[in-house]
Every structure is written in structure tokens, then in C-alpha cells.
Design a protein around this motif. Sequence first.
Motif, mmCIF file in Angstrom:
data_model
loop_
_atom_site.group_PDB
_atom_site.id
_atom_site.type_symbol
_atom_site.label_atom_id
_atom_site.label_comp_id
_atom_site.label_asym_id
_atom_site.label_seq_id
_atom_site.Cartn_x
_atom_site.Cartn_y
_atom_site.Cartn_z
ATOM 1 N N THR A 123 -39.565 29.686 -45.035
ATOM 2 C CA THR A 123 -38.501 28.719 -45.281
ATOM 3 C C THR A 123 -39.057 27.302 -45.189
ATOM 4 O OG1 THR A 123 -37.828 28.364 -42.981
ATOM 5 C CG2 THR A 123 -36.925 30.314 -44.104
ATOM 6 N N ARG A 124 -38.225 26.341 -45.503
ATOM 7 C CA ARG A 124 -38.553 24.925 -45.284
ATOM 8 C C ARG A 124 -37.757 24.386 -44.103
ATOM 9 N NH1 ARG A 124 -43.173 23.260 -47.252
ATOM 10 N NH2 ARG A 124 -42.437 21.104 -47.410
ATOM 11 N N TYR A 125 -37.343 25.267 -43.210
ATOM 12 C CA TYR A 125 -36.641 24.830 -42.007
ATOM 13 C C TYR A 125 -37.633 24.280 -40.999
ATOM 14 C CZ TYR A 125 -32.763 27.534 -43.916
ATOM 15 O OH TYR A 125 -31.790 28.034 -44.730
ATOM 16 N N PHE A 126 -37.199 23.263 -40.273
ATOM 17 C CA PHE A 126 -38.052 22.603 -39.285
ATOM 18 C C PHE A 126 -37.228 22.268 -38.054
ATOM 19 C CE2 PHE A 126 -39.420 18.622 -37.298
ATOM 20 C CZ PHE A 126 -40.696 18.971 -36.899
ATOM 21 N N ARG A 127 -37.831 22.464 -36.893
ATOM 22 C CA ARG A 127 -37.186 22.083 -35.624
ATOM 23 C C ARG A 127 -38.134 21.211 -34.817
ATOM 24 N NH1 ARG A 127 -34.713 26.934 -32.817
ATOM 25 N NH2 ARG A 127 -32.865 26.311 -34.022
ATOM 26 N N PHE A 128 -37.596 20.088 -34.340
ATOM 27 C CA PHE A 128 -38.382 19.180 -33.506
ATOM 28 C C PHE A 128 -38.593 19.772 -32.111
ATOM 29 C CE2 PHE A 128 -36.515 16.133 -36.526
ATOM 30 C CZ PHE A 128 -37.601 15.315 -36.814
ATOM 31 N N PRO A 129 -39.769 19.579 -31.522
ATOM 32 C CA PRO A 129 -39.964 19.951 -30.118
ATOM 33 C C PRO A 129 -38.934 19.245 -29.233
ATOM 34 C CG PRO A 129 -42.081 19.542 -31.138
ATOM 35 C CD PRO A 129 -41.025 19.134 -32.142
ATOM 36 N N GLY A 130 -38.321 20.012 -28.356
ATOM 37 C CA GLY A 130 -37.323 19.447 -27.459
ATOM 38 C C GLY A 130 -36.090 18.936 -28.161
ATOM 39 N N LEU A 131 -35.959 19.203 -29.457
ATOM 40 C CA LEU A 131 -34.876 18.665 -30.296
ATOM 41 C C LEU A 131 -34.882 17.140 -30.293
ATOM 42 C CD1 LEU A 131 -31.879 21.046 -29.395
ATOM 43 C CD2 LEU A 131 -33.707 21.389 -31.088
ATOM 44 N N CYS A 132 -36.024 16.545 -29.997
ATOM 45 C CA CYS A 132 -36.125 15.086 -29.891
ATOM 46 C C CYS A 132 -36.450 14.485 -31.252
ATOM 47 C CB CYS A 132 -37.218 14.697 -28.893
ATOM 48 S SG CYS A 132 -36.995 15.368 -27.235
ATOM 49 N N HIS A 133 -35.522 13.699 -31.781
ATOM 50 C CA HIS A 133 -35.777 13.018 -33.049
ATOM 51 C C HIS A 133 -34.984 11.724 -33.117
ATOM 52 C CE1 HIS A 133 -31.932 14.833 -34.195
ATOM 53 N NE2 HIS A 133 -32.452 16.028 -33.951
ATOM 54 N N ASP A 134 -35.472 10.828 -33.936
ATOM 55 C CA ASP A 134 -34.793 9.559 -34.170
ATOM 56 C C ASP A 134 -34.904 9.242 -35.660
ATOM 57 O OD1 ASP A 134 -37.422 8.726 -34.515
ATOM 58 O OD2 ASP A 134 -37.507 7.626 -32.612
ATOM 59 N N ALA A 135 -34.382 8.099 -36.062
ATOM 60 C CA ALA A 135 -34.369 7.753 -37.484
ATOM 61 C C ALA A 135 -35.776 7.671 -38.052
ATOM 62 C CB ALA A 135 -33.629 6.433 -37.684
ATOM 63 N N ALA A 136 -36.720 7.145 -37.276
ATOM 64 C CA ALA A 136 -38.090 7.012 -37.765
ATOM 65 C C ALA A 136 -38.716 8.379 -38.013
ATOM 66 C CB ALA A 136 -38.928 6.207 -36.773
ATOM 67 N N ALA A 137 -38.472 9.307 -37.117
ATOM 68 C CA ALA A 137 -39.022 10.655 -37.291
ATOM 69 C C ALA A 137 -38.411 11.337 -38.504
ATOM 70 C CB ALA A 137 -38.792 11.480 -36.035
ATOM 71 N N LEU A 138 -37.104 11.210 -38.667
ATOM 72 C CA LEU A 138 -36.448 11.818 -39.819
ATOM 73 C C LEU A 138 -36.940 11.203 -41.123
ATOM 74 C CD1 LEU A 138 -32.838 12.031 -38.358
ATOM 75 C CD2 LEU A 138 -34.347 13.962 -38.830
ATOM 76 N N ASP A 139 -37.101 9.884 -41.135
ATOM 77 C CA ASP A 139 -37.609 9.212 -42.334
ATOM 78 C C ASP A 139 -39.018 9.682 -42.675
ATOM 79 O OD1 ASP A 139 -35.251 7.816 -42.558
ATOM 80 O OD2 ASP A 139 -36.040 5.947 -41.724
ATOM 81 N N ALA A 140 -39.845 9.875 -41.640
ATOM 82 C CA ALA A 140 -41.230 10.288 -41.870
ATOM 83 C C ALA A 140 -41.317 11.658 -42.532
ATOM 84 C CB ALA A 140 -41.994 10.290 -40.545
ATOM 85 N N LEU A 141 -40.347 12.529 -42.220
ATOM 86 C CA LEU A 141 -40.397 13.891 -42.752
ATOM 87 C C LEU A 141 -39.666 14.035 -44.073
ATOM 88 C CD1 LEU A 141 -39.910 16.097 -39.571
ATOM 89 C CD2 LEU A 141 -41.983 15.063 -40.492
ATOM 90 N N ALA A 142 -38.921 13.015 -44.480
ATOM 91 C CA ALA A 142 -38.119 13.116 -45.698
ATOM 92 C C ALA A 142 -38.930 13.543 -46.926
ATOM 93 C CB ALA A 142 -37.399 11.796 -45.959
ATOM 94 N N PRO A 143 -40.152 13.045 -47.123
ATOM 95 C CA PRO A 143 -40.911 13.458 -48.318
ATOM 96 C C PRO A 143 -41.272 14.936 -48.358
ATOM 97 C CG PRO A 143 -41.807 11.424 -47.385
ATOM 98 C CD PRO A 143 -40.853 11.972 -46.384
ATOM 99 N N LEU A 144 -41.216 15.614 -47.225
ATOM 100 C CA LEU A 144 -41.602 17.024 -47.179
ATOM 101 C C LEU A 144 -40.489 17.953 -47.646
ATOM 102 C CD1 LEU A 144 -43.493 17.171 -43.756
ATOM 103 C CD2 LEU A 144 -44.460 16.933 -46.051
ATOM 104 N N GLY A 145 -39.279 17.426 -47.763
ATOM 105 C CA GLY A 145 -38.173 18.262 -48.216
ATOM 106 C C GLY A 145 -37.769 19.341 -47.233
ATOM 107 N N VAL A 146 -37.925 19.063 -45.938
ATOM 108 C CA VAL A 146 -37.542 20.052 -44.933
ATOM 109 C C VAL A 146 -36.055 19.908 -44.598
ATOM 110 C CG1 VAL A 146 -39.843 20.120 -43.933
ATOM 111 C CG2 VAL A 146 -38.141 18.572 -42.963
#
Length: 220
Positions: A123-146
Motif C-alpha cells: 500500500t501507500r499507507y504511512f504512519r508517523f512514529p509516535g503519531l507525531c506530525h506537523d504541517a512541515a512533516a506533512l508537506d515534506a511527504l506530499a510529493p510521495l503520494g502517501v
Amino acid sequence: MVDHGPRTGAKVALTFDADMTDGMLASLRAGRVKSYANLRILDLLEREQVPATFFLTGKWVKRYPDVTRRIAGNPRFELANHTYGHAAFTADCYDLPRLPVDELAGDVAKTFEVIAPYGGRQTRYFRFPGLCHDAAALDALAPLGVTVVDGDVVSGDPFATAWKPLVRAVLDHVRPGSVVIMHVTEANAAMTDEALPHILAGLRERGLVPAPLSEVLTEG
């Protein structure tokens, strides 16, 4: 980013994180722990033909290639991405070492590359360690299509010392469409395999049916 699927129907997703850090690898090499792969969980899921989705770190896959092949070979199991070495993608995330923002996408892409040769239901599902994420992290992963998947039912199994609280944590909160977060990392989630039969029985009593994450998120 999703926490759960539609609240229609009866399907729920059982997800299992497979963490692996450099510290965990060091503990294995030094003999301080026996295993971070809980095969009793796989035995039970296979025996009862229960679907599940596994969020794998790249370092866990490299440490347990045979177990990864076993997961990938089961048509009821899905494979998803949980980073390469379970580092934090934000500040202040459970004392995990933090990756720089410019390395986040590469870390996740590398993990997909490690998982890909095993085949199975990828799948293209992704989970952050500790469920820790912010806008910068989400923006960084946007090109990967996860699709970032957190979860709405947290079992609390890491470092648990008894199984009954895990069962209560899941069954008190589970609903149609729920995404349940558990761990397959035996040494630091030692009670999960003991709790799992009771969780499965409780789901049956509530008329809830485990299904692959992809089916739960598209239900209805």
C-alpha cells in the motif's frame, strides 16, 4: 490524513506497527532482548484467518526478512510504511531522535524501496512514529503520494505489563470504521499476543469484523 474509515457497516482495521531503532538493534546484538518480532500474533491471525495491516520500518524488514516474507505471503495481510528507523519527524516525540525536514521524504521513499521486493498486498499507507506530525512533516511527504494513517483506537501496548488494560482500551473505544493501533514488536509490547484473542472475541460480540485497512477506509 485519516484516523478511521466511514462509520457505516461493520468493518474495523487491526494494524500492527513494527518499530526498529538503532537502540533496539543494539539490544538484540547484545542479547538484552530476544526478539522484536511477535510470531504468536502471526500464528493467531493466520490460524483464525484474520486480516491485518502491518506498518513496517525498513530496519525491521532488514532484521526480519523471513517474517516479512511470511506477512507478504498472506493474502489477508497488507504492508504499509512506518519509516526506515523509527526516528521522529517532529520535535518532542517520545525522546526519539529527530530527522531533519529535508530528510523526511527520502526516509519514507527508502522504506518503500526496502518493502517493495517482498510483494504481497503493498500500500501507500504511512504512519508517523509516535503519531507525531506537523504541517512541515506533512508537506515534506506530499510529493510521495502517501496516505497518512493515524488511528482512532490506541491499544497502549508498548511496555504494557498486563493484557487486560489493552483489551479494555480497544473494546471501550472501537466502532465501525475504527483503525486499531497495536505493535508486533514482542520485546517492547509483550502483552499484545495475550490480549489479542480477547480483543477478537470482543469484536465478534459487538458484530465487528476485522478487514484490511484499504477495505475499512473505503467502506460504503
